[in-house]
Design a protein around this motif. Structure first.
Motif, mmCIF file in Angstrom:
data_model
loop_
_atom_site.group_PDB
_atom_site.id
_atom_site.type_symbol
_atom_site.label_atom_id
_atom_site.label_comp_id
_atom_site.label_asym_id
_atom_site.label_seq_id
_atom_site.Cartn_x
_atom_site.Cartn_y
_atom_site.Cartn_z
ATOM 1 N N VAL A 1 9.518 3.539 -4.573
ATOM 2 C CA VAL A 1 9.313 3.037 -3.219
ATOM 3 C C VAL A 1 8.737 1.624 -3.245
ATOM 4 C CG1 VAL A 1 6.953 3.869 -2.832
ATOM 5 C CG2 VAL A 1 8.554 3.753 -0.921
ATOM 6 N N ASN A 2 7.952 1.303 -4.271
ATOM 7 C CA ASN A 2 7.428 -0.053 -4.400
ATOM 8 C C ASN A 2 8.566 -1.046 -4.639
ATOM 9 O OD1 ASN A 2 5.263 -1.998 -4.621
ATOM 10 N ND2 ASN A 2 5.682 -2.041 -6.812
ATOM 11 N N THR A 3 9.528 -0.650 -5.475
ATOM 12 C CA THR A 3 10.698 -1.500 -5.711
ATOM 13 C C THR A 3 11.524 -1.646 -4.440
ATOM 14 O OG1 THR A 3 10.811 -0.837 -8.034
ATOM 15 C CG2 THR A 3 12.811 -1.749 -7.060
ATOM 16 N N LEU A 4 11.684 -0.548 -3.703
ATOM 17 C CA LEU A 4 12.467 -0.575 -2.471
ATOM 18 C C LEU A 4 11.868 -1.536 -1.452
ATOM 19 C CD1 LEU A 4 14.692 0.552 -0.612
ATOM 20 C CD2 LEU A 4 13.110 2.390 0.010
ATOM 21 N N VAL B 1 6.247 -4.036 7.283
ATOM 22 C CA VAL B 1 7.394 -3.239 6.854
ATOM 23 C C VAL B 1 6.857 -1.925 6.301
ATOM 24 C CG1 VAL B 1 9.446 -3.174 5.387
ATOM 25 C CG2 VAL B 1 8.567 -5.379 6.214
ATOM 26 N N ALA B 2 7.357 -0.799 6.793
ATOM 27 C CA ALA B 2 6.852 0.504 6.346
ATOM 28 C C ALA B 2 8.008 1.465 6.120
ATOM 29 C CB ALA B 2 5.882 1.083 7.371
ATOM 30 N N PHE B 3 7.998 2.123 4.963
ATOM 31 C CA PHE B 3 9.017 3.103 4.607
ATOM 32 C C PHE B 3 8.367 4.447 4.318
ATOM 33 C CE2 PHE B 3 11.661 -0.561 2.727
ATOM 34 C CZ PHE B 3 12.323 -0.743 3.928
ATOM 35 N N GLN B 4 9.100 5.523 4.607
ATOM 36 C CA GLN B 4 8.714 6.869 4.193
ATOM 37 C C GLN B 4 9.919 7.520 3.531
ATOM 38 O OE1 GLN B 4 5.659 9.147 6.662
ATOM 39 N NE2 GLN B 4 6.937 8.245 8.238
ATOM 40 N N ILE B 5 9.681 8.160 2.395
ATOM 41 C CA ILE B 5 10.768 8.776 1.643
ATOM 42 C C ILE B 5 10.336 10.160 1.175
ATOM 43 C CG2 ILE B 5 12.238 8.607 -0.403
ATOM 44 C CD1 ILE B 5 11.971 5.600 -0.258
ATOM 45 N N LEU B 6 11.201 11.146 1.383
ATOM 46 C CA LEU B 6 10.967 12.486 0.843
ATOM 47 C C LEU B 6 11.429 12.482 -0.609
ATOM 48 C CD1 LEU B 6 10.186 15.484 1.511
ATOM 49 C CD2 LEU B 6 12.638 15.862 1.886
ATOM 50 N N ARG C 1 0.852 -1.181 0.000
ATOM 51 C CA ARG C 1 0.000 0.000 0.000
ATOM 52 C C ARG C 1 0.891 1.236 0.000
ATOM 53 N NH1 ARG C 1 -5.347 -1.105 3.775
ATOM 54 N NH2 ARG C 1 -6.327 -2.535 2.301
ATOM 55 N N VAL C 2 0.567 2.175 -0.872
ATOM 56 C CA VAL C 2 1.378 3.369 -1.047
ATOM 57 C C VAL C 2 0.498 4.600 -0.896
ATOM 58 C CG1 VAL C 2 2.888 4.643 -2.619
ATOM 59 C CG2 VAL C 2 2.928 2.140 -2.616
ATOM 60 N N ALA C 3 1.016 5.613 -0.220
ATOM 61 C CA ALA C 3 0.313 6.885 -0.079
ATOM 62 C C ALA C 3 1.273 8.021 -0.394
ATOM 63 C CB ALA C 3 -0.252 7.045 1.330
ATOM 64 N N ILE C 4 0.757 9.067 -1.024
ATOM 65 C CA ILE C 4 1.550 10.245 -1.361
ATOM 66 C C ILE C 4 0.919 11.448 -0.673
ATOM 67 C CG2 ILE C 4 2.435 11.689 -3.221
ATOM 68 C CD1 ILE C 4 2.020 9.299 -5.091
ATOM 69 N N ARG C 5 1.731 12.224 0.019
ATOM 70 C CA ARG C 5 1.206 13.400 0.706
ATOM 71 C C ARG C 5 2.209 14.540 0.608
ATOM 72 N NH1 ARG C 5 3.557 13.702 6.016
ATOM 73 N NH2 ARG C 5 4.739 11.803 6.508
ATOM 74 N N LYS C 6 1.698 15.752 0.652
ATOM 75 C CA LYS C 6 2.557 16.932 0.687
ATOM 76 C C LYS C 6 2.575 17.448 2.113
ATOM 77 C CE LYS C 6 3.680 21.189 -1.758
ATOM 78 N NZ LYS C 6 3.313 22.113 -2.868
ATOM 79 N N ASN C 7 3.718 17.297 2.774
ATOM 80 C CA ASN C 7 3.812 17.669 4.179
ATOM 81 C C ASN C 7 4.166 19.146 4.331
ATOM 82 O OD1 ASN C 7 4.057 17.026 7.114
ATOM 83 N ND2 ASN C 7 6.157 17.715 6.741
ATOM 84 N N THR C 8 3.432 19.816 5.199
ATOM 85 C CA THR C 8 3.710 21.221 5.514
ATOM 86 C C THR C 8 3.882 21.426 7.016
ATOM 87 O OG1 THR C 8 1.319 21.686 5.605
ATOM 88 C CG2 THR C 8 2.429 22.035 3.489
ATOM 89 N N GLU C 9 3.886 20.329 7.782
ATOM 90 C CA GLU C 9 3.956 20.429 9.233
ATOM 91 C C GLU C 9 5.399 20.513 9.719
ATOM 92 O OE1 GLU C 9 1.892 17.258 11.088
ATOM 93 O OE2 GLU C 9 0.028 17.559 9.980
ATOM 94 N N GLN C 10 5.604 21.348 10.732
ATOM 95 C CA GLN C 10 6.915 21.434 11.361
ATOM 96 C C GLN C 10 7.211 20.128 12.088
ATOM 97 O OE1 GLN C 10 7.324 24.197 14.642
ATOM 98 N NE2 GLN C 10 9.408 24.732 14.044
ATOM 99 N N GLY C 11 8.471 19.732 12.090
ATOM 100 C CA GLY C 11 8.859 18.493 12.753
ATOM 101 C C GLY C 11 9.021 17.329 11.801
ATOM 102 N N GLN C 12 8.620 17.534 10.527
ATOM 103 C CA GLN C 12 8.846 16.562 9.471
ATOM 104 C C GLN C 12 9.389 17.305 8.257
ATOM 105 O OE1 GLN C 12 5.702 13.579 8.775
ATOM 106 N NE2 GLN C 12 4.587 14.461 10.502
ATOM 107 N N PRO C 13 10.135 16.614 7.381
ATOM 108 C CA PRO C 13 10.650 17.296 6.185
ATOM 109 C C PRO C 13 9.515 17.889 5.357
ATOM 110 C CG PRO C 13 11.724 15.170 6.484
ATOM 111 C CD PRO C 13 10.605 15.224 7.475
ATOM 112 N N ILE C 14 9.691 19.120 4.909
ATOM 113 C CA ILE C 14 8.669 19.799 4.117
ATOM 114 C C ILE C 14 8.804 19.376 2.657
ATOM 115 C CG2 ILE C 14 7.707 22.022 3.455
ATOM 116 C CD1 ILE C 14 7.515 21.380 6.437
ATOM 117 N N GLY C 15 7.702 18.941 2.079
ATOM 118 C CA GLY C 15 7.720 18.532 0.680
ATOM 119 C C GLY C 15 6.856 17.316 0.442
#
Length: 339
Positions: free
Chosen positions: A318-321, A293-298, A133-147
């Motif tokens: 990310v699916n290949t990873l 198994v869960a990954f997050q990538i900027l 399962r894959v999700a794409i989000r645009k993060n704008t919150e402080q405390g996580q990488p922006i993008g």
């Protein structure tokens, strides 16, 4: 709630009773009243766990409460063993700042597993796997990488005890067997903080000294285990940011993007056969383990404009990873024959 919710499980009146034992301790009695309906709607991987008492039983809540209380006691400890500092963390303030950052890292990790607006990929949907399962989000919150952030997760069954699987992931010497991004280079622990009586409950800082292009990065990792399950969560941090935290600075402003593993028993009775599937401290009476198994990538910075091309390319990466990581885990644990 029952008519309007797509869930196949409903919590009925439940709660806990707390009794003061007048010796600084408390007696907690927990009662869970949960109705689970329609086995056919539950993925076959989780059916025994969900439809038994393991997932919703009071034992899980008591185990979590014990772990949290123990973690809090270690957090408040003014004097920690000198060996925990490892020569890197030299003050109680730095220790607490690292613990706070690790706690926030774990919260972000579990929040990412919700994956609102997720995309399903059937490539790994076999007998012993739940698919990716894959999700794409645009993060704008402080405390996580922006993008733009891509999250991916998959779960699989392993014919090993949860304790054996947990031991594999928490051991830094095993990391080169599953971490593709390590390029087969070993990692070394440079600092260790205990946050429980179990040796597996700890926070560590590691680095990879043999990768010149990555010598400005460290890895913050927290591992935790109790009778309800285990987790190993980690995130890369650059050295300047880590130095700020070690110095006792406010860690809430440090951007962090965690990945990791969640391990539990499969809810099936122990067959009493091979020792690798025997009852363990994480998943009593378990015939095997469920590993998530869960990954997050900027994948893009804050100024990127969302495009279908970027999204699909990121999803493919990310699916290949995650698919390759699953294959490496199976090979390392001698489970490649699961398919």
């Amino acid at each position: 709630m029952r008519d309007g919710s797509p869930s196949r499980a409903w919590r009925l009146p439940s709660g806990c009773m707390i009794q003061d034992k007048s010796n600084g301790c408390s007696k907690v009695t927990w009662v869970e009243h949960v109705e689970v309906d329609d086995r056919t709607q539950t993925h076959r991987l989780y059916r025994d766990l969900i439809c038994g008492r393991s997932a919703y039983g009071a034992e899980r809540w008591i185990a979590s409460l014990r772990r949290i209380c123990e973690r809090l006691a270690f957090y408040k400890e003014e004097t920690a063993a000198a060996r925990e500092f490892g020569g890197v963390i030299t003050s109680p303030e730095g220790r607490k700042s690292i613990v706070n950052l690790a706690h926030r890292m774990v919260k972000i990790f579990f929040a990412s597993l919700g994956m609102s607006g997720k995309l399903d990929f059937p490539q790994l949907s076999e007998v012993h796997n739940s698919g990716v399962r894959v999700a794409i989000r645009k993060n704008t919150e402080q405390g996580q990488p922006i993008g733009m952030v891509v999250s991916a997760a998959t779960s699989l069954w392993l014919p090993l005890s949860p304790q054996n699987v947990f031991n594999f992931f928490k051991d830094e010497k095993s990391r080169i067997q599953w971490d593709i991004l390590s390029n087969s280079n070993p990692v070394h622990v440079i600092s260790h903080i205990s946050n429980g009586t179990n040796p597996g409950n700890c926070i560590s800082i590691t680095h990879q000294p043999f990768i010149p292009t990555e010598n400005n990065m460290l890895i913050l990792q927290e591992s935790c285990t109790d009778s309800s399950g285990s987790m190993v969560v980690y995130a890369p941090l650059d050295i300047p940011a880590m130095n700020m935290v070690i110095g006792g600075a406010d860690s809430s402003i440090i951007p962090i993007l965690p990945s990791g593993f969640v391990i539990s028993g499969d809810g099936r009775p122990d067959t009493g056969g091979d020792s690798s599937t025997s009852t363990s401290s994480t998943g009593a009476d378990s015939g095997g383990s469920l590993l998530t198994v869960a990954f997050q990538i900027l994948v893009a910075g804050p100024n990127v404009t969302s495009s279908t091309e970027l999204n699909m390319e990121s999803v493919a990466t990310v699916n290949t990873l995650i698919s390759t990581t699953v294959l490496k885990i199976k090979a390392a644990l001698n489970c490649s024959n699961l398919g």
